[in-house]
Enzyme design. Structure first.
Site, mmCIF file in Angstrom:
data_model
loop_
_atom_site.group_PDB
_atom_site.id
_atom_site.type_symbol
_atom_site.label_atom_id
_atom_site.label_comp_id
_atom_site.label_asym_id
_atom_site.label_seq_id
_atom_site.Cartn_x
_atom_site.Cartn_y
_atom_site.Cartn_z
ATOM 1 C CG HIS A 198 -2.058 0.978 1.337
ATOM 2 N ND1 HIS A 198 -2.158 2.245 0.836
ATOM 3 C CD2 HIS A 198 -3.358 0.727 1.390
ATOM 4 C CE1 HIS A 198 -3.057 2.702 1.042
ATOM 5 N NE2 HIS A 198 -3.888 2.024 1.143
ATOM 6 C CD GLU A 302 -3.066 0.575 -2.084
ATOM 7 O OE1 GLU A 302 -3.420 -0.518 -1.803
ATOM 8 O OE2 GLU A 302 -3.970 1.510 -2.129
#
Length: 328
Positions: A198, A302
């Site tokens: 992330h 991500e």
């Protein structure tokens, strides 16, 4: 035959010892000063342990053992490339807002676990003796981290695994995260997981940012119950809340920050999907560990494996690789 006096003999011994010490000292100094990289294990915020990787040309990476969480990546000029919230909470079991959280074994709410799983709020250990078969030899300075399930983890996700991650800072200043997840269950139980790095990038202003590489790809819109659409734009720009899972993406995606006159290239293997996210103004106000205006200075892009979850039988392993670079 040469006969030396006691005094001459002692002087000769002292000379030999001095030269020997000087040679050893010189070798130590050269090993320290000519080496182009270093690893430091130290205490970070709230006493949490972290590892700092450095190259002598100025680039650096910081990764906390809590969550195997990268919180800083700086280029040769010392400029920060990763966004970390000014209100980030370094207090377990709260996850750290910003940086590069490791999402495993569940992305978002796609399962019965807490959102984004538990790897990001567990304490990892440094693997000082990694198996040479796990990762290829890397060119750069690196640290190997290891996560195994606790008994509490097994209660909420009853699968035994070993998750190894190598964090590498290359001589050119690139950041590489290489993950290896192995099913170590000894009773024949397979398991399935979703995964993401992330990554929050630091940007000059979100209005100055473009993301390239998603043209004509299908995506799931998280703002519309993950309804499937096809991207019609060649370049993604953001002017409102944005949360999409792009599917079967290319191995290289570019994040252009025109304000900083900088492009970051996201290269990935084993991670077919890519999430692009920015909470924008209204959503940012609801995030307690994000300052209200900080949505302007970050974008999350991500590398992920979401649409097709990974299934591992006992003894099998999966590998994924993320490389971040400011070089083409």
């Amino acid at each position: 035959m040469i006969v030396c006096s006691y005094r001459q003999t002692m002087r000769l011994i002292h000379t030999i010892l001095f030269v020997s010490v000087l040679v050893v000292y010189t070798e130590i100094v050269e090993a320290t000063t000519t080496g182009n990289q270093s690893v430091e294990v130290t205490k970070g915020i709230n006493g949490l342990e972290k590892v700092i990787l450095r190259q002598t040309h100025g680039s650096s990476v910081e990764v906390y053992l809590y969550g195997a969480h990268v919180t800083s990546w700086k280029n040769e000029q010392g400029e920060e490339l990763i966004f970390l919230s000014s209100k980030a909470i370094f207090s377990p079991p709260k996850p750290i807002r910003g940086g590069i959280p490791t999402v495993f074994p569940q992305f978002s709410n796609l399962g019965s676990l807490q959102s984004h799983g538990f790897a990001r709020n567990r304490f990892w250990t440094i693997d000082n003796k990694p198996s040479p078969d796990t990762f290829k030899v890397t060119n750069g300075v690196s640290v190997d981290l290891l996560l195994k399930p606790t008994e509490e983890d097994l209660k909420i996700w009853p699968h035994r695994f070993e998750f190894r991650m190598r964090v590498t800072l290359t001589p050119g200043g690139d950041l590489v995260l290489t993950s290896c997840i192995r099913n170590t269950d000894d009773v024949g139980k397979p398991f399935t997981f979703t995964f993401a790095h992330h990554t929050y990038f630091s940007v000059s202003n979100i209005s100055e940012v473009e993301v390239k590489g998603m043209a004509k790809l299908d995506y799931l819109d998280n703002l519309q119950n993950r309804t499937r659409f096809t991207e019609t734009k060649d370049t993604i720009t953001i002017d409102s809340e944005f949360d999409r899972i792009y599917l079967s993406t290319p191995k290289k995606v570019a994040v252009l920050d025109h304000g900083n006159k900088r492009t970051i290239f996201v290269r990935k293997d084993g991670l077919p999907d890519a999430v692009v996210w920015n909470p924008w103004e209204t959503k940012a106000k609801t995030i307690v560990d994000l300052r209200e205006d900080e949505y302007k200075y970050m974008i999350a892009v991500e590398a992920a494996a979401i649409e097709k979850p990974v299934t591992l039988n006992p003894g099998e392993e999966w590998k994924g690789r993320l490389e971040l670079s400011t070089r083409r």
